[in-house]
Design a protein around this motif. Structure first.
Motif, mmCIF file in Angstrom:
data_model
loop_
_atom_site.group_PDB
_atom_site.id
_atom_site.type_symbol
_atom_site.label_atom_id
_atom_site.label_comp_id
_atom_site.label_asym_id
_atom_site.label_seq_id
_atom_site.Cartn_x
_atom_site.Cartn_y
_atom_site.Cartn_z
ATOM 1 N N TYR A 1 -55.539 -27.206 38.833
ATOM 2 C CA TYR A 1 -56.745 -27.494 37.395
ATOM 3 C C TYR A 1 -55.462 -28.225 36.311
ATOM 4 N N SER A 2 -54.837 -28.046 37.151
ATOM 5 C CA SER A 2 -53.153 -28.859 35.979
ATOM 6 C C SER A 2 -53.408 -29.931 36.102
ATOM 7 N N PRO A 3 -52.861 -31.385 35.666
ATOM 8 C CA PRO A 3 -52.642 -32.349 36.372
ATOM 9 C C PRO A 3 -52.130 -33.060 37.508
ATOM 10 N N LEU A 4 -52.494 -34.179 37.569
ATOM 11 C CA LEU A 4 -51.476 -34.543 39.201
ATOM 12 C C LEU A 4 -50.545 -35.809 38.031
ATOM 13 N N PRO A 5 -49.218 -35.861 38.330
ATOM 14 C CA PRO A 5 -47.998 -36.722 37.757
ATOM 15 C C PRO A 5 -48.925 -37.902 37.437
ATOM 16 N N ASP A 6 -50.031 -38.904 38.451
ATOM 17 C CA ASP A 6 -50.132 -39.497 37.885
ATOM 18 C C ASP A 6 -51.239 -39.663 37.279
ATOM 19 N N GLU A 7 -51.641 -38.641 36.583
ATOM 20 C CA GLU A 7 -52.902 -38.637 36.358
ATOM 21 C C GLU A 7 -52.340 -38.812 34.120
ATOM 22 N N ILE A 8 -50.956 -38.744 34.039
ATOM 23 C CA ILE A 8 -51.380 -38.803 33.108
ATOM 24 C C ILE A 8 -49.521 -39.312 32.718
ATOM 25 N N ASP A 9 -50.258 -40.272 31.741
ATOM 26 C CA ASP A 9 -48.917 -41.649 30.786
ATOM 27 C C ASP A 9 -48.392 -41.217 29.505
ATOM 28 N N GLU A 10 -47.628 -41.135 29.687
ATOM 29 C CA GLU A 10 -46.552 -40.818 29.065
ATOM 30 C C GLU A 10 -46.610 -41.984 27.758
ATOM 31 N N ASN A 11 -47.179 -42.685 27.334
ATOM 32 C CA ASN A 11 -47.587 -43.424 26.867
ATOM 33 C C ASN A 11 -49.043 -43.497 25.384
ATOM 34 N N SER A 12 -49.613 -42.719 26.131
ATOM 35 C CA SER A 12 -50.521 -42.467 25.591
ATOM 36 C C SER A 12 -50.862 -41.096 24.936
ATOM 37 N N MET A 13 -51.347 -41.058 23.737
ATOM 38 C CA MET A 13 -51.672 -39.917 22.370
ATOM 39 C C MET A 13 -52.267 -38.853 22.920
ATOM 40 N N GLU A 14 -53.023 -38.825 24.512
ATOM 41 C CA GLU A 14 -54.107 -37.870 24.481
ATOM 42 C C GLU A 14 -53.469 -37.013 25.595
ATOM 43 N N ASP A 15 -52.889 -35.917 25.212
ATOM 44 C CA ASP A 15 -52.551 -34.951 26.024
ATOM 45 C C ASP A 15 -53.615 -33.867 26.983
ATOM 46 N N ILE A 16 -53.476 -34.048 28.399
ATOM 47 C CA ILE A 16 -53.974 -33.544 29.368
ATOM 48 C C ILE A 16 -53.816 -32.869 29.725
ATOM 49 N N LYS A 17 -54.534 -31.897 29.546
ATOM 50 C CA LYS A 17 -53.675 -30.376 29.704
ATOM 51 C C LYS A 17 -54.926 -29.474 31.266
ATOM 52 N N PHE A 18 -56.119 -30.465 31.228
ATOM 53 C CA PHE A 18 -56.688 -30.237 32.898
ATOM 54 C C PHE A 18 -56.967 -31.116 33.376
ATOM 55 N N SER A 19 -57.333 -30.694 34.683
ATOM 56 C CA SER A 19 -57.369 -31.979 35.670
ATOM 57 C C SER A 19 -58.945 -31.273 36.487
ATOM 58 N N LYS A 20 -59.130 -32.870 37.035
ATOM 59 C CA LYS A 20 -60.715 -32.569 37.636
ATOM 60 C C LYS A 20 -60.407 -33.222 39.542
ATOM 61 N N HIS A 21 -59.339 -33.257 39.284
ATOM 62 C CA HIS A 21 -59.150 -33.957 40.964
ATOM 63 C C HIS A 21 -59.121 -32.428 41.544
ATOM 64 N N LYS A 22 -60.451 -33.201 42.400
ATOM 65 C CA LYS A 22 -61.403 -32.304 43.712
ATOM 66 C C LYS A 22 -60.622 -31.556 44.839
ATOM 67 N N PHE A 23 -59.234 -32.389 44.643
ATOM 68 C CA PHE A 23 -58.433 -31.995 45.812
ATOM 69 C C PHE A 23 -56.880 -31.456 46.038
ATOM 70 N N LEU A 24 -56.372 -31.458 46.569
ATOM 71 C CA LEU A 24 -54.749 -31.509 46.580
ATOM 72 C C LEU A 24 -53.730 -32.513 45.915
ATOM 73 N N ASP A 25 -54.741 -33.866 46.091
ATOM 74 C CA ASP A 25 -53.968 -34.501 45.815
ATOM 75 C C ASP A 25 -53.975 -35.687 45.097
ATOM 76 N N GLY A 26 -55.236 -35.388 44.746
ATOM 77 C CA GLY A 26 -56.112 -36.363 43.735
ATOM 78 C C GLY A 26 -57.938 -36.323 44.365
ATOM 79 N N ASN A 27 -58.603 -37.282 44.266
ATOM 80 C CA ASN A 27 -60.658 -36.922 45.207
ATOM 81 C C ASN A 27 -60.313 -37.157 46.238
#
Length: 214
Positions: A117-143
């Motif tokens: 349920y947590s964002p994977l490292p490549d889903e997090i944009d350090e330059n974005s103002m948006e704080d992604i708390k939850f992920s929707k990746h379908k499988f362990l390592d992504g989609n």
């Protein structure tokens, strides 16, 4: 697991059943004293699952075959202890330890649920103002399914089925990451083609299941 890897790579399988009590003579000569799971190739026998997996990756390699390795190392280890905790729980013969073992299993399942349920490292944009708390990746390592899923998802299905049917213990609905993960797996032929039926799970675990249902 190995069937799922082969399906993921697009290998056409021919599955034949065998009575282990009456092995064919050529099989007895080739792999005498070895019980499944093992693999033979050019008269060489491999009986360690990890060694078989390494061999498949070496032989069925890119560019002809997909190399479904996960990008994030933690994807390989996040569910690594689940089946051991599950086995300890269902094989326990001391009633006084049952509650502790059940808590231990649920705790490690919760860890997996949080990862899914947590964002994977490549889903997090350090330059974005948006704080992604939850992920929707379908499988362990992504989609997409990777080797990490091949190692986990069928075992997780067995854990769900056995605890639900024979222990009266359900994976909590609050572990939405796990429920989403299993639902996504059921939408892929790589999993549905190899997913063990209730009967296939019950036969090798008949002694344990018999005790659980007394």
């Amino acid at each position: 697991m190995l069937f799922m890897i082969l399906c993921l790579k697009g290998v056409v399988l021919i599955v034949s059943t065998m009575d282990l009590k009456r092995k064919a003579t050529n099989l007895q000569n080739l792999a005498s004293g070895i019980h499944p799971l093992f693999m033979t190739f050019n008269n060489k026998v491999r009986k360690d699952v990890s060694k078989i997996e390494e061999f498949l990756e070496e032989v069925l390699c890119a560019p002809k075959y997909l190399k479904p390795s996960p990008k994030h190392p933690v994807s390989n280890t996040v569910g690594i202890d689940i089946f051991a905790k599950f086995s300890g729980y269902i094989k326990n013969v001391r009633p006084e330890a049952n509650e502790t073992l059940e808590r231990g299993l649920l705790k490690i399942l919760q860890k997996l649920a949080e990862y899914l349920y947590s964002p994977l490292p490549d889903e997090i944009d350090e330059n974005s103002m948006e704080d992604i708390k939850f992920s929707k990746h379908k499988f362990l390592d992504g989609n997409e399914i990777t080797l990490a899923d091949c190692n986990l998802v069928s075992r997780l299905h067995i854990v769900k089925m056995v605890t639900e049917k024979y222990c009266n213990v359900n994976i909590p609905k609050g572990m939405t990451g796990i429920w989403r993960y299993l639902t996504n797996a059921c939408s892929r032929k790589e999993f549905t083609n190899i997913c063990p039926s209730d009967k296939e799970v019950k036969i090798p675990n008949s002694d344990v299941i018999k005790r659980l249902t007394r």
